[in-house]
Design an enzyme around this catalytic site. Structure first.
Site, mmCIF file in Angstrom:
data_model
loop_
_atom_site.group_PDB
_atom_site.id
_atom_site.type_symbol
_atom_site.label_atom_id
_atom_site.label_comp_id
_atom_site.label_asym_id
_atom_site.label_seq_id
_atom_site.Cartn_x
_atom_site.Cartn_y
_atom_site.Cartn_z
ATOM 1 N N ARG A 1 0.820 -1.198 0.095
ATOM 2 C CA ARG A 1 -0.023 -0.024 0.150
ATOM 3 C C ARG A 1 0.793 1.255 -0.061
ATOM 4 N NH1 ARG A 1 -3.859 -0.396 5.005
ATOM 5 N NH2 ARG A 1 -2.175 -1.239 5.653
ATOM 6 N N ASN B 1 -6.341 -2.617 1.931
ATOM 7 C CA ASN B 1 -6.450 -4.133 1.943
ATOM 8 C C ASN B 1 -7.748 -4.584 2.132
ATOM 9 O OD1 ASN B 1 -3.532 -4.400 1.885
ATOM 10 N ND2 ASN B 1 -3.394 -4.491 3.912
#
Length: 803
Positions: free
Chosen positions: A38, A56
């Site tokens: 990320r 996520n």
């Protein structure tokens, strides 16, 4: 809305003619959680000028992105090009969004829960940045043994649930200090959402204690332990996935004491060296071996013991190789800092028990072995052993799949996307189990031999943990044919509880299916040839197999050929006492009178004459506890015992074959003509219709060589080469006979016997030279550690057609 799916590294703009801002929902599948994916997306989005968000979820990573078409295309391409080191992108799916952007920047948003389909990444070796920090006196993590970031550190060994967030790990009890929290929350920091992030202020602590539980004085437990090791002590170390026992590998007395106390008489010990320079004192690793030693998995790497210096003779007796690893954690790195030789670093257990993972259990079970304990207070969620690998034919091949590799999912070949979810229970020895579904297979970490009560309990516990961790709901349970395998019995109980079907998979079919799956053979591919050689497996005719030639696909197999079945007098005792196999094989090739008349001068004849031959003859003739087996593993035992190698008893599985391989004269192997290789006969007129490799000519030639005084290393070389030639001849013979819709020019090699490097290279090389496409193992072991993958894909293939 349109959908565009492509493998990692491939992408094309979905709307190149669109001008102005457009939006996409981008799904990234693979190992993309807990590895810094990320923050990488965040950084690349800012660099490309993309707005939106990333999160996520249970399917991997989900990105909402807005920009012009070419900006988005550049952003997608950069995701693959700059993927974090521990990540693996399996697929990128792009969906056009109709709504306008509702963001002016790019954000990382909280995880979402749901049904788990993403992977848990394996534990990873300390990265270069973290190693530099613990060595820097000016850094706040100087000499901190639990330093990590998103590029390294514990994963499987600490995770307890998905999503992989700190609250779902064994770090949950350690509250972040302000400095660590600032790193954890900063997307530009390499510790952004590194779940085990910690420092000396807020994280786990390490200490040294005596076997009596008293804590040792001193500010640096790692330095103190290192000093004790250099002075002959045995230290129990709480490592990443379990306790380890360490001593100075150059101290003969310390090594001998560790062997005696651990009750490990001869099996080689693993070694740890501070750096490559230290490894090179004892071995001469090539470039591929050096790369494997330094990989993020950091396995024990089997190397030739051909360096200028020698380790203590008791470390790896009789094998000619050493198993080296580099320090995998900050704790090990600090421990090794002042040790420029090598340490024995072996599992923290006795005999074949599983290593300890709990402090109290370690004190109880290892207190009589270790002089001191290097302890810490971070719990281990599950036992994870060190992996073992070897470079063969220039490629790394996993021999034991655990730390650094498991549980990274394996992508299954074409055709498996719509197959039912399966739990495969594995075998009895070197056990792993496997969860298969959604076009991937999750093979568990190595668990070991289920005959041991503690390992059996660990196996049951681990199956339950994985099912919860991956929210796996099996629609079928796959297991081995063998009626006495404990894994089979557990599998039947689970299937009955869940009311799902059981799929029984023949042992050697599972070996070959695992090899095919890892090599990307599609579910509907034509049947191909396979050679499965091992110690033994239960055949579908109720006999013991172990030298098999098959025509196989995932749905089934046809047995085409085998090695000659020979009795195993004493049953399981024949596995532990190789002389029994030698006697049975020699009596299958000769009668005792003829054998004595021809070879009375040989040591093996004198030895066997002192054994209870009448009893053995009766057992073999009447089939009393003397099952027939086509096992090539037992053939190796018989040859080794005939040559005086491990004749009376083996002290660990495969010892006789391993020590026989180590004796091979490499000059004779490479340079002698094939005419000197020992001959085997291929018989095509067996009553069961199978072609058979008959070793009788090999025995005659081998024994004649011994009478002539030929050295054991040369005999060993000629046996290995002759065996390889016979295997290749059998494959060629069978390929010529095949008709119909089959792939007669591909052959899969599997089974534990193919972990013999010499035999493997001889067979694979000769088959390749003969024009065959040779499929071999790399990612999962050729031994029984790969069985569960094969069971899973066989059951999944059958399930697609309806159980």
């Amino acid at each position: 809305m349109s959908t565009h799916t492509q493998p990692a590294g491939q992408s094309s703009p979905p709307h190149p003619m669109v001008h102005g801002p457009v939006g996409e929902e981008i799904r990234v599948r693979g190992l993309v959680q807990g590895v810094g994916f990320r923050p990488t997306v965040w950084r690349l989005a800012h660099a490309c000028g993309v707005v939106g968000d990333v999160r996520n979820d249970s399917d991997g990573v989900l990105i909402h992105a807005w920009g012009d078409a070419w900006t988005l295309q550049r952003f997608i391409e950069s995701l693959s090009a700059e993927c974090p080191p521990l990540a693996r992108i399996d697929a990128i799916e792009r969906h056009q969004l109709s709504e306008a952007a509702d963001a002016s920047d790019f954000r990382i948003v909280a995880s979402e829960t749901g049904h788990v389909q993403t992977g848990v990444t394996p534990d990873a070796v300390i990265c270069a940045d973290c190693a530099a920090e613990i060595a820097d006196p000016a850094n706040r993590r100087y000499r901190y043994p639990f330093t990590n970031c998103t590029h390294c550190g514990p994963r499987l060994s600490i995770v307890q649930a998905i999503p992989y967030d700190r609250a779902n790990t064994t770090m949950a009890d350690f509250d972040l200090c302000d400095a660590c929290r600032a790193e954890y929350e900063n997307p530009a920091d390499r510790r952004f959402h590194a779940q085990p992030v910690a420092c000396a202020v807020c994280g786990p602590r390490v200490w040294l204690e005596t076997r009596h539980g008293a804590r040792a004085d001193g500010d640096d437990p790692c330095r103190a332990a290192s000093l004790l090791l250099r002075h002959g002590s045995i230290v129990a170390i709480k490592g990443l996935g379990g306790f380890q026992l360490a001593c100075d590998a150059c101290d003969e007395a310390a090594v001998a004491r560790l062997r005696q106390l651990k009750r490990r008489e001869r099996k080689p010990f693993a070694l740890m060296a501070r750096d490559l320079q230290a490894v090179r004192r004892y071995c001469k690793p090539d470039e591929a071996e050096l790369a494997l030693l330094q990989s993020a998995a950091g396995p024990i790497v089997i190397l030739r013991a051909d360096g200028a210096e020698c380790i203590a003779s008791g470390v790896a007796p009789g094998v000619g190789t050493l198993g080296f690893m580099l320090p995998s954690t900050p704790l090990h790195r600090l421990l090794m800092e002042s040790i420029d030789t090598a340490l024995v670093v072996t599992s923290g257990n006795t005999s074949d028990e599983p290593p300890c993972i709990d402090n109290a259990d370690a004190r109880a079970r290892l207190g009589r072995i270790a002089d001191v304990f290097l302890m810490h207070d971070r719990d281990i969620a599950r036992r994870v052993d060190d992996s073992v690998a070897r470079v063969v034919q220039g490629e790394p091949r996993v021999l034991r799949r655990a730390r650094g590799y498991a549980p990274a999912p394996l992508r299954l070949p074409a055709g498996f996307a719509e197959t039912p979810a399966v739990l495969a229970m594995g075998g009895e020895l070197k056990n792993t189990f496997c969860l298969a579904g959604n076009a991937q297979a999750i093979v568990s970490h190595h668990l070991g031999d289920l005959e041991d009560a503690l390992t059996y309990a660990d196996y049951r516990r681990s199956v339950a943990q994985y099912l919860r961790l991956f929210e796996h709901e099996p629609q079928a349970v796959a297991l081995d044919f063998h009626p006495e395998y404990l894994s089979r019995k557990i599998g039947y109980d689970l299937a009955q509880t869940w009311q799902v079907p059981v799929v029984e998979v023949q042992h050697h079919h599972a070996h070959l299916a695992a090899c095919m799956a890892e090599n990307g053979v599609a579910l509907d591919a034509l049947p191909m040839l396979g050679v499965a050689l091992d110690g033994l497996g239960y055949g579908d005719d109720g006999t013991l197999w172990g030298g098999e030639f098959m025509l196989a696909d995932y749905r089934g197999f046809t047995r085409l050929g085998r090695f000659k079945p020979v009795a195993m007098p004493g049953g399981a005792r024949a596995i532990d006492e190789p002389w029994r196999n030698a006697y049975a094989h020699l009596m299958a090739a000769f009668d005792w009178r003829g054998f004595t008349r021809q070879y009375a001068g040989l040591d093996v004849q004198r030895f066997l004459s002192s054994r209870p031959r009448d009893t053995l003859d009766t057992m073999i003739a009447q089939r009393v506890n003397s099952p027939l087996s086509s096992s090539v593993g037992r053939l190796f035992d018989a040859v080794a015992a005939t040559l005086g190698v491990c004749r009376e008893r083996v002290l660990y599985e495969g010892q006789a074959a391993i020590e026989l391989e180590a004796l091979v004269d490499q000059h004779a192997l490479r340079n002698d003509s094939d005419a000197h290789a020992y001959p085997f006969e291929i018989i095509s007129t067996m009553p069961d219709g199978l072609r058979c490799i008959e070793p009788q000519p090999m025995w005659e030639t081998l024994l004649d060589d011994l009478l002539r005084g030929t050295s054991v290393p040369v005999v060993a070389a000629r046996f290995h080469k002759g065996l390889a030639i016979a295997i290749v001849r059998m494959v060629e013979c069978l390929a010529d006979l095949l008709t119909g819709p089959v792939d007669a020019r591909s052959v899969a090699l599997s089974g534990g016997v193919f972990q013999n490097r010499i035999l493997f290279e001889q067979v694979a090389g000769r088959l390749g030279a003969a024009g065959f496409r040779v499929l071999t193992h790399r990612q999962v072991p050729a031994n029984d550690g790969g069985l569960s993958l094969g069971q899973a894909v066989v059951a999944a293939a059958q399930g697609r057609d309806g159980f």
